[in-house]
Scaffold this active site. Structure first.
Site, mmCIF file in Angstrom:
data_model
loop_
_atom_site.group_PDB
_atom_site.id
_atom_site.type_symbol
_atom_site.label_atom_id
_atom_site.label_comp_id
_atom_site.label_asym_id
_atom_site.label_seq_id
_atom_site.Cartn_x
_atom_site.Cartn_y
_atom_site.Cartn_z
ATOM 1 N N LYS A 216 -6.355 -10.850 -6.029
ATOM 2 C CA LYS A 216 -7.548 -11.137 -5.225
ATOM 3 C C LYS A 216 -8.662 -10.123 -5.498
ATOM 4 O O LYS A 216 -8.385 -8.967 -5.861
ATOM 5 C CB LYS A 216 -7.211 -11.206 -3.731
ATOM 6 C CG LYS A 216 -6.857 -9.903 -3.115
ATOM 7 C CD LYS A 216 -6.854 -9.967 -1.594
ATOM 8 C CE LYS A 216 -6.669 -8.537 -1.086
ATOM 9 N NZ LYS A 216 -6.858 -8.287 0.284
ATOM 10 N N LYS B 232 0.822 -1.210 0.000
ATOM 11 C CA LYS B 232 0.000 0.000 0.000
ATOM 12 C C LYS B 232 0.855 1.259 0.000
ATOM 13 O O LYS B 232 0.521 2.236 -0.664
ATOM 14 C CB LYS B 232 -0.944 0.012 1.214
ATOM 15 C CG LYS B 232 -2.066 -1.010 1.088
ATOM 16 C CD LYS B 232 -3.133 -0.807 2.135
ATOM 17 C CE LYS B 232 -4.219 -1.869 1.995
ATOM 18 N NZ LYS B 232 -5.205 -1.810 3.064
ATOM 19 N N LYS C 104 -11.771 -4.439 -2.814
ATOM 20 C CA LYS C 104 -12.589 -3.220 -2.818
ATOM 21 C C LYS C 104 -11.944 -2.130 -3.669
ATOM 22 O O LYS C 104 -12.624 -1.249 -4.173
ATOM 23 C CB LYS C 104 -12.702 -2.680 -1.390
ATOM 24 C CG LYS C 104 -13.611 -3.451 -0.477
ATOM 25 C CD LYS C 104 -13.443 -2.869 0.922
ATOM 26 C CE LYS C 104 -14.306 -3.566 1.942
ATOM 27 N NZ LYS C 104 -13.897 -3.184 3.311
#
Ligand code: AMP
Ligand code: TRP
Length: 334
Positions: free
Chosen positions: A197, A115, A200
């Protein structure tokens, strides 16, 4: 034997999708049938603000996730549901732990590395500390098991290291929790790219099916889902796209993957996808109907969240008192 405690949480950001349901919430719902356990489910809004959030949207998402927990089958009479920021003990313990955890342990966290690479200089200190706050979430309640997807494994290992370190220095204080998940559904992949994966934050909306998606969107995304070469419907590492669709089918229908392989022997991909789309439309519209009823009853939802908060504080405040006593954060012995 003493009761087991289960704890889990989801961030109130973006839209909840099939991965969140199969990897996390569905496990939680199944756990309710075990009468010998306490179950706590949190909406982790303090984790959500590790990246900038719009205040109005965050408020709305807090309620939305709570309503979805119930719509997916959590029984508020059986489990406690609460909003993380409404219990100040989580952030309090996070400060104490952050004073004990070496930087090196945190720098190894792969989710942080991924991230922060994307966010560059905007990366917040909170994002770095995120796994510490997560450890506090369940350690405050002496959780035994934490039902989460595979992506959270490293965070649980860190929590175990923190717990052991604290216990070694100050004596037995925290339980060491274990991860809990089911192999096939612990990592649901993008429908467009079976090597990444379902997430969101995926910028391609066709890789994801959200729990509140319309019938049209569900059907379209299943139809468009990538498949593998060949035509057999089998669960194999050589067929990651079909294996993912089978895992989703099995997760929603309760039919085992080997039964599904038998059922779809000789059937083409198109017909298999049609059946999967039908199943998802049916299951998700049940969830959506329940969701609409709950979200339109604000007093009902508030009552559940108030009760959840009060229960959570009644447990965690004792743990905080113990921790303060052990580390000397007081004027005198109590
Ligand atoms: P998040 O979307 O990161 O807030 O995750 C909430 C919960 O859903 C966590 O328990 C995750 O491990 C789980 N989860 C998220 N994405 C997936 C996925 N693609 N497959 C399985 N579990 C997932
Ligand atoms: N980090 C988790 C995720 O992204 C969310 C989370 C925060 C959590 N605190 C938790 C999950 C405590 C389980 C227990 O999915």
């Amino acid at each position: 034997m003493s009761k087991l405690t289960y704890f889990s949480g989801i961030q109130p950001t973006g839209n909840l999708h099939l991965g969140n349901y199969l990897g996390a919430i569905k496990q939680w719902v199944q756990m309710q049938s075990d009468p010998d356990c306490d179950l706590l489910f949190c909406i982790v809004d303090l984790h959500a603000i590790t990246v900038p959030q719009d205040p109005e949207i965050l408020r709305r998402k807090n309620r939305q996730v709570a309503a979805l927990y119930i719509a997916c089958g959590l029984d508020p009479k059986r489990v406690k549901i609460f909003i993380q920021s409404e219990n100040p003990d989580h952030a309090y313990l996070a400060w104490i732990f952050s004073c004990m955890v070496p930087m090196g342990w945190m720098e190894r966290m792969t989710q942080y590395k991924d991230k922060s690479k994307k966010q560059g200089e905007r990366t917040s200190v909170g994002l770095f500390n995120y796994p510490i706050l997560m450890a506090c979430d369940f350690m405050l309640y002496d959780a035994d098991l934490v039902p989460v997807g595979d992506d959270q494994k490293q965070h649980l290992e860190l929590a175990a290291d923190i717990g052991e370190k604290f216990n070694n220095i100050y004596g037995e204080t925290f339980k060491i929790a274990k991860i809990y998940n089911q192999k096939e559904t612990s990592r649901i992949m993008s429908l467009q790219n079976p090597s990444s994966k379902m997430s969101k934050s995926d910028i391609d909306p066709s890789g994801t099916i959200n729990l509140l998606d319309s019938t049209d969107a569900i059907e379209k995304n299943v139809r468009r889902a990538v498949t593998d070469s060949g035509k057999d419907i089998i669960y194999s590492p050589q067929k990651p796209a079909i294996a993912n669709l089978l895992a989703i089918y099995s997760g929603f229908s309760g039919i085992s993957i080997s039964e599904l392989e038998k059922k779809y022997k000789g059937v083409n991909y198109g017909d298999f996808k049609n059946d999967l789309a039908k199943l998802l439309v049916k299951e998700l519209s049940d969830i959506q109907d329940k969701y609409q009823k709950i979200i339109n009853k604000p007093e009902y939802l508030d009552r559940i969240l108030d009760e959840g908060r009060d229960f959570a504080i009644s447990i965690s405040s004792k743990k905080i008192a113990l921790v303060k006593e052990k580390i000397g954060l007081s004027r005198s012995h109590s």
